[in-house]
Design a protein around this motif. Structure first.
Motif, short mmCIF file in Angstrom:
data_model
loop_
_atom_site.label_atom_id
_atom_site.label_comp_id
_atom_site.label_asym_id
_atom_site.label_seq_id
_atom_site.Cartn_x
_atom_site.Cartn_y
_atom_site.Cartn_z
N ALA A 88 -8.90 -11.61 1.00
CA ALA A 88 -8.04 -12.65 1.53
C ALA A 88 -8.31 -12.88 3.02
N VAL A 89 -7.67 -13.93 3.56
CA VAL A 89 -7.88 -14.34 4.94
C VAL A 89 -7.66 -13.18 5.91
N CYS A 90 -6.67 -12.32 5.62
CA CYS A 90 -6.37 -11.23 6.56
C CYS A 90 -7.38 -10.10 6.51
N GLY A 91 -8.35 -10.16 5.58
CA GLY A 91 -9.40 -9.16 5.54
C GLY A 91 -8.90 -7.80 5.11
N LYS A 92 -9.59 -6.75 5.60
CA LYS A 92 -9.20 -5.35 5.38
C LYS A 92 -9.37 -4.88 3.93
N HIS A 93 -10.04 -5.66 3.09
CA HIS A 93 -10.20 -5.28 1.68
C HIS A 93 -11.67 -4.94 1.47
N THR A 94 -11.98 -3.64 1.46
CA THR A 94 -13.38 -3.21 1.45
C THR A 94 -13.75 -2.28 0.32
N ASP A 95 -12.77 -1.64 -0.33
CA ASP A 95 -13.08 -0.69 -1.40
C ASP A 95 -13.75 -1.41 -2.57
N VAL A 96 -14.88 -0.91 -3.02
CA VAL A 96 -15.69 -1.61 -4.03
C VAL A 96 -14.93 -1.76 -5.34
N VAL A 97 -14.31 -0.68 -5.83
CA VAL A 97 -13.60 -0.74 -7.11
C VAL A 97 -12.41 -1.69 -7.01
N SER A 98 -11.61 -1.55 -5.96
CA SER A 98 -10.44 -2.41 -5.78
C SER A 98 -10.85 -3.87 -5.64
N LEU A 99 -11.88 -4.13 -4.85
CA LEU A 99 -12.30 -5.51 -4.63
C LEU A 99 -12.81 -6.14 -5.92
N HIS A 100 -13.57 -5.39 -6.70
CA HIS A 100 -14.09 -5.92 -7.96
C HIS A 100 -12.94 -6.24 -8.92
N ASN A 101 -12.00 -5.32 -9.06
CA ASN A 101 -10.87 -5.56 -9.95
C ASN A 101 -10.00 -6.70 -9.44
N SER A 102 -9.88 -6.82 -8.13
CA SER A 102 -9.05 -7.89 -7.56
C SER A 102 -9.59 -9.26 -7.92
N LYS A 103 -10.88 -9.40 -8.07
CA LYS A 103 -11.46 -10.69 -8.46
C LYS A 103 -11.08 -11.03 -9.90
N ARG A 104 -10.94 -10.02 -10.71
CA ARG A 104 -10.46 -10.23 -12.08
C ARG A 104 -8.97 -10.52 -12.08
N TRP A 105 -8.22 -9.73 -11.31
CA TRP A 105 -6.76 -9.92 -11.25
C TRP A 105 -6.40 -11.30 -10.72
N CYS A 106 -7.10 -11.75 -9.69
CA CYS A 106 -6.72 -13.03 -9.07
C CYS A 106 -6.94 -14.20 -10.01
#
Length: 435
Positions: A88-106
């Motif tokens: 997201a705009v505020c950044g700070k999202h760098t963990d590979v597993v979390s970021l990959h799942n977040s793309k599915r969740w969003c």
């Protein structure tokens, strides 16, 4: 929709995807015992998870210290609530597993929000506050010339999602929005995105849950949930606990990696009198490579008459003591004023000129997984965690709720818990347009 009538819509699973459907959810056989789930947390993550659980046939009790209130807003009401492809705009999202799942969740959330605003026009029910608006993202360098490929990769990933409508990259977007030359932007792209009026949506969601039979209890729970799990299950007659407490995960999940990312939004009147009415979202994303936190521009129509201006991303700041005269708030306003000509003439929202809150971040970003620690007697815990969504709570809400359903069923099958890993949906075999 009123308390006397059940909502004529429900969430259901098709394959491994959570979708919104018109009608009433399938009824549980009367002689089958309905399991109760205790959801701790009254924000968008807890409420959305509770909705999914209710429509899946569970009884649900929600416990929270505070509830949505226009005079004393909870964190979810203060959120920017512009749907974004991660990070997201505020950044700070760098963990590979979390970021990959977040793309599915969003994307799960995108589909549900899109269908919600089509299925339930504002004049048909109490307004849910969800609108599809054009979101414009601006950059001070051409994407291909940036030293880091992150923004270019993000754009290419958005292009690869056929359900994200209106995707267009064109430097002329800068001129079309009359962006001030002082802003120094040279590249831009846009796409349609859900934009949520958080006050309206959280009130609407609150009513939906009551209509669907949720039990709400006002209470603060302190301490590590694992140490009091059996007592809480017995007290509420629950079969499992969902921890959706955001920043309180520091205490309730004994997660020392949880920390706040303080944010603030200025609210101004957006009626077209003091400056040309803004009808689309305008944003400059935080750039982690520059080593500074004050580079975000976030200008988003909250509703038909309110415009929100941001933003701040201040890690490890717990104090909610900002004012319109605080230096960082003054600089935030100047960044927005320099972006849109005439915005310096905007009048403050008389009811809430400045709102501020603490985004719940953690070292490994979003956590949606079962409790990995065992109870004192060595037995498996019945706690499921969903917290750490940071500045993307709305964008990830339905996707995270979907995974919680999977974890509940995993728990019911007596499967041992495992650390959150990368998962992929098999949704290409489903036809959503037929629902």
């Amino acid at each position: 929709m009123s308390l006397a009538s059940a909502p004529n819509f429900f969430l259901t699973r098709i394959g491994d995807e959570l979708v919104l459907h018109r009608g009433q959810p399938p009824q549980i056989t009367p002689d089958v015992h309905k399991k109760r789930i205790l959801v701790i947390g009254g924000g968008v993550t807890g409420f959305t998870t509770a909705w999914a659980l209710l429509d899946a046939g569970y009884d649900v009790t929600i416990v929270a210290e505070r509830w949505t209130d226009p005079k004393n807003r909870i964190t979810s009401q203060i959120a920017g609530a512009l749907w974004e492809w991660p990070p997201a705009v505020c950044g700070k999202h760098t963990d590979v597993v979390s970021l990959h799942n977040s793309k599915r969740w969003c994307m799960t959330s995108y589909r549900v929000f899109d269908k919600l605003q089509k299925m339930l026009p504002p004049n048909e029910y109490l307004d849910h506050g969800v609108r599809m608006r054009m979101a414009n993202f601006f950059f001070d360098q051409v994407l291909e010339e940036m030293p880091d490929r992150g923004q270019l990769d993000k754009y290419e990933e958005i292009v690869a999602q056929p359900e994200i409508k209106g995707v267009r990259r064109d430097a002329n977007i800068v001129k079309e929005h009359a962006v001030n030359q002082k802003a120094g932007v040279v590249d831009a792209y846009q796409h349609l995105a859900p934009v949520i009026d958080t006050d309206a949506y959280m009130n609407w969601l609150h009513l939906v849950l009551i209509c669907k039979g949720a039990v709400l209890r006002t209470r603060r729970i302190n301490g590590d949930l694992l140490c009091q799990e059996e007592e809480l299950l017995a007290e509420f007659g629950a079969d499992a606990i969902v921890n959706a407490t955001g920043l309180a995960g520091l205490e309730l999940a004994a997660d020392a990696s949880v920390y706040p990312l303080r944010g603030a939004l200025i609210r101004v009147v957006n009626d077209g009198k003091a400056f040309p009415k803004v009808t689309e979202a305008l944003a400059v994303t935080h750039d982690d490579t520059r080593g500074e936190d004050e580079d975000i521009v976030f200008i988003v129509p909250r509703n038909d008459n309110t415009l929100i201006l941001g933003g701040l991303a201040q890690p490890h700041k717990y104090e909610l003591d900002l004012t319109l005269d605080s230096p960082e708030v003054v600089r935030m306003r100047e960044r927005c004023n320099n972006f849109v000509p005439g915005l310096e003439n905007a009048e403050y929202d008389p009811d809430a000129p400045l709102v501020q809150g603490l985004r719940p971040f953690r070292g490994s970003n979003v956590r949606v997984e079962r409790e990995l620690r065992t109870r004192e007697d060595g037995s498996l815990s019945r706690i499921i965690h969903s917290y750490g969504q940071g500045g993307a709570g709305f964008s990830l809400s339905f996707g995270c709720a979907n995974d919680v359903l999977d974890l509940i069923r995993e728990l019911e099958d007596n499967t041992r818990p495992s650390k959150m890993s990368i998962r992929r949906n098999r949704r290409d075999v489903f036809a959503y347009s037929s629902l």
